[in-house]
Scaffold this active site. Structure first.
Site, PDB file in Angstrom:
ATOM      1  N   ARG A   1      33.214  48.459  38.187  1.00  6.89           N
ATOM      2  CA  ARG A   1      33.715  49.404  37.026  1.00  6.89           C
ATOM      3  C   ARG A   1      32.506  50.447  36.815  1.00  6.89           C
ATOM      4  NH1 ARG A   1      36.011  46.371  32.850  1.00  6.89           N
ATOM      5  NH2 ARG A   1      35.488  44.650  33.896  1.00  6.89           N
TER       6      ARG A   1
ATOM      7  N   ARG B   1      45.477  45.876  31.495  1.00  7.11           N
ATOM      8  CA  ARG B   1      44.422  45.053  30.747  1.00  7.11           C
ATOM      9  C   ARG B   1      44.486  44.848  29.370  1.00  7.11           C
ATOM     10  NH1 ARG B   1      39.584  47.706  30.485  1.00  7.11           N
ATOM     11  NH2 ARG B   1      38.302  46.104  30.721  1.00  7.11           N
TER      12      ARG B   1
ATOM     13  N   TYR C   1      43.449  41.099  28.529  1.00  7.65           N
ATOM     14  CA  TYR C   1      42.246  40.742  27.752  1.00  7.65           C
ATOM     15  C   TYR C   1      42.201  41.578  26.345  1.00  7.65           C
ATOM     16  CZ  TYR C   1      40.760  41.343  32.689  1.00  7.65           C
ATOM     17  OH  TYR C   1      40.950  41.636  33.803  1.00  7.65           O
TER      18      TYR C   1
ATOM     19  N   CYS D   1      59.814  45.446  29.476  1.00  7.13           N
ATOM     20  CA  CYS D   1      60.408  44.567  28.763  1.00  7.13           C
ATOM     21  C   CYS D   1      59.651  43.430  28.355  1.00  7.13           C
ATOM     22  CB  CYS D   1      61.735  44.331  29.297  1.00  7.13           C
ATOM     23  SG  CYS D   1      63.028  45.591  29.238  1.00  7.13           S
ATOM     24  N   GLU D   2      58.499  43.497  27.442  1.00  3.60           N
ATOM     25  CA  GLU D   2      57.640  42.431  27.000  1.00  3.60           C
ATOM     26  C   GLU D   2      57.007  43.006  25.766  1.00  3.60           C
ATOM     27  OE1 GLU D   2      56.190  39.459  28.324  1.00  3.60           O
ATOM     28  OE2 GLU D   2      57.394  39.703  30.072  1.00  3.60           O
TER      29      GLU D   2
ATOM     30  N   TYR E   1      40.042  49.129  37.561  1.00  9.48           N
ATOM     31  CA  TYR E   1      40.896  47.970  37.204  1.00  9.48           C
ATOM     32  C   TYR E   1      42.107  48.205  36.504  1.00  9.48           C
ATOM     33  CZ  TYR E   1      36.807  45.330  38.365  1.00  9.48           C
ATOM     34  OH  TYR E   1      35.473  44.863  38.816  1.00  9.48           O
TER      35      TYR E   1
HETATM   36  C1  LIG Z   1      34.006  41.579  40.313  1.00 12.91           C
HETATM   37  C2  LIG Z   1      32.970  41.746  41.256  1.00 12.91           C
HETATM   38  C3  LIG Z   1      31.772  42.681  41.415  1.00 12.91           C
HETATM   39  C4  LIG Z   1      31.992  44.027  40.485  1.00 12.91           C
HETATM   40  O1  LIG Z   1      32.115  43.803  39.191  1.00 12.91           O
HETATM   41  P1  LIG Z   1      32.143  44.880  38.213  1.00 12.91           P
HETATM   42  O2  LIG Z   1      32.171  44.483  36.904  1.00 12.91           O
HETATM   43  O3  LIG Z   1      33.225  45.832  38.467  1.00 12.91           O
HETATM   44  O4  LIG Z   1      30.801  45.727  38.349  1.00 12.91           O
HETATM   45  C5  LIG Z   1      30.909  42.675  42.080  1.00 12.91           C
HETATM   46  N1  LIG Z   1      30.886  41.707  42.814  1.00 12.91           N
HETATM   47  C6  LIG Z   1      31.655  40.643  42.863  1.00 12.91           C
HETATM   48  C7  LIG Z   1      31.179  39.360  43.842  1.00 12.91           C
HETATM   49  C8  LIG Z   1      32.828  40.435  42.070  1.00 12.91           C
HETATM   50  O5  LIG Z   1      33.593  39.442  42.131  1.00 12.91           O
END
Ligand SMILES: *Cc1c(COP(=O)(O)O)cnc(C)c1O
Length: 433
Positions: free
Chosen positions: A294, A331, A335, A362-363, A391
């Protein structure tokens, strides 16, 4: 507007990304449109690698967690930043392979990798496989024997730290589909078993304690628990663990409420814990791996939509409907994720209306945000949703048979298409009758 190093406002009061007018991008490439700024992605990569150099002597590797956003253009950028890659499926692995990503810098994750995926990983020669459980361990060992290959593995450990409560708690995370549990002794048992397997070499341990984390303490606690575990492995099994993978999860700024920690602060604190525990336990300093997803791409991306209708229900709410929705950004429905919204062509107008931003699926739950303050909007306005680099595209779907948007990348004042807009023919291309 949230501060970002790729977003700005020009003299015409239009939102810009990478110095380019977003309303022009919308006009040229159509909407909905994902836009990523390459310079911002590279900047984010360098913050991590520089921190690793500064506080841990460069004895590590930053792996970009490609599940946040995976395509060939991005894989090439990550490779050119000398980073590694974390993949969690055959599809992500194949994307990296087609992009020419160095296979030895790929770490293959997943709690249920299929035999075909493991086969592909071994054939392509990925650097490390992160083993999740006993069944996978046996499957991998047998497959290696069949193919006459040896695999270097890490284990995904559940360290018993839950970073998602207000004050993070320990022992809260035993109940998890990922990994082997540390405190029940299961993790030690599986490593003991693996150390007897001829075709596997145990080189490391891995943990990932959550995502969108703003607190330093759970990261430090996880590092300490994992280092002590490395000490226990040495004491009990006489095995040297040379790689400590601390996962990802760094929080980013979606709205003004979010207050991320700096990577320098993180790296400084974690290095201190790792070094102190190594000394205490008399073990060699491991190579540290981190897996930000992220925080590499999130802030580098925005999504542009065209407003199609504005509907006021007196005493209830105002709906503003756009030409995308949960198909390109699930997203909110997943959430209730919050975002910063702007009318891209009217950045200086006062935000004196409040809208529920609705998608076109359609939600009833297909919303992008509620209680969003904006200038009074009208059909044809370009709505920008900020911080959608992570994401969004990677979680997109064709619900309602809506084609996925194109993605444009900006760099040095120029824009180029890195993912084409899907067509209706793409939508039906796998239909057989
Ligand atoms: C999702 C995930 C990440 C990355 O997470 P971020 O929150 O996007 O930084 C890194 N390692 C593993 C094993 C993950 O499942």
């Amino acid at each position: 507007m949230i501060t970002s190093n790729c977003l700005s406002v020009n003299e015409g009061n239009h939102l810009t990304i990478g110095g380019i007018d977003t309303t022009k991008l919308a006009q040229e490439y159509g909407t909905p449109l994902y836009v990523m700024d390459e310079d911002c992605v590279r900047h984010n990569c360098r913050l991590y690698t520089e921190s690793m150099n500064r506080f841990y002597g460069g004895n590590g590797l930053i792996l970009y967690a490609s599940k946040a956003l995976c395509n060939t253009a991005l894989c090439k950028i990550i490779a050119s930043e000398n980073m590694g890659l974390d993949v969690v499926s055959g599809g992500e692995l194949y994307t990296a392979y087609k992009a020419g990503f160095p296979m030895e810098k790929i770490y293959f994750h997943g709690n249920n990798k299929t035999k075909e995926e493991l086969d592909l990983a071994l054939s392509l020669g990925v650097g490390r496989i992160i083993v999740d459980n006993r069944d996978e361990l046996r499957r991998l060992n047998a497959l290696c024997a069949e193919k006459g290959k040896k695999a270097s593995i890490l284990f995904r450990i559940t360290p018993g730290i839950d970073a998602h409560t207000h004050d993070f708690i320990m022992t809260g995370q035993i109940d998890c589909k990922f990994g082997v549990v540390l405190e029940t002794g299961d993790a030690m048992d599986i490593i003991r078993l693996a150390s007897t397997m001829e075709n596997l070499e145990v080189v490391g341990v891995h943990c990932h304690i959550g995502s969108q984390i703003f607190d330093l303490d759970p990261f430090c606690e996880a590092a300490k628990v994992m280092m002590n575990f490395i000490g226990d492995i040495k004491d009990e099994l006489g095995l040297t663990i040379s790689e400590l993978n601390l996962g990802g999860g760094f929080g980013i700024c979606y709205t003004e409420k979010d207050d991320p920690i700096s990577y320098d602060k993180y790296m400084e604190a974690v290095s201190k814990v790792v070094k102190a525990t190594a000394e205490e336990r008399n073990i060699a300093l491991p190579k540290i791996l981190m897996e930000p997803g992220r925080s590499i791409v999130g802030s580098a991306g925005i999504t542009l939509y065209t407003v199609g209708s504005v509907k006021s229900i007196p005493g209830v709410r105002n709906y503003l409907a756009v030409d995308g929705g949960l198909g390109d950004n699930p997203r909110y429905i997943l959430y209730q994720a919050e975002y910063d919204f702007e009318l891209a062509g009217r950045m200086n107008d006062e935000k004196n209306e409040v809208y529920t931003v609705a998608g076109k699926c359609c939600e009833s739950g297909d919303l992008l945000g509620e209680n969003i303050a904006l200038p009074e909007a009208k059909p044809g306005d370009i709505l920008a949703v900020l911080t959608t680099g992570a994401y969004n595209y990677s979680m997109a779907s064709n619900y309602n048979r809506i084609p996925r948007p194109a993605m444009v990348m900006t760099s040095g004042g120029k824009a180029r298409v890195i993912i084409k807009r899907e067509t209706y023919d793409d939508i039906i291309k796998n239909d057989c009758e």
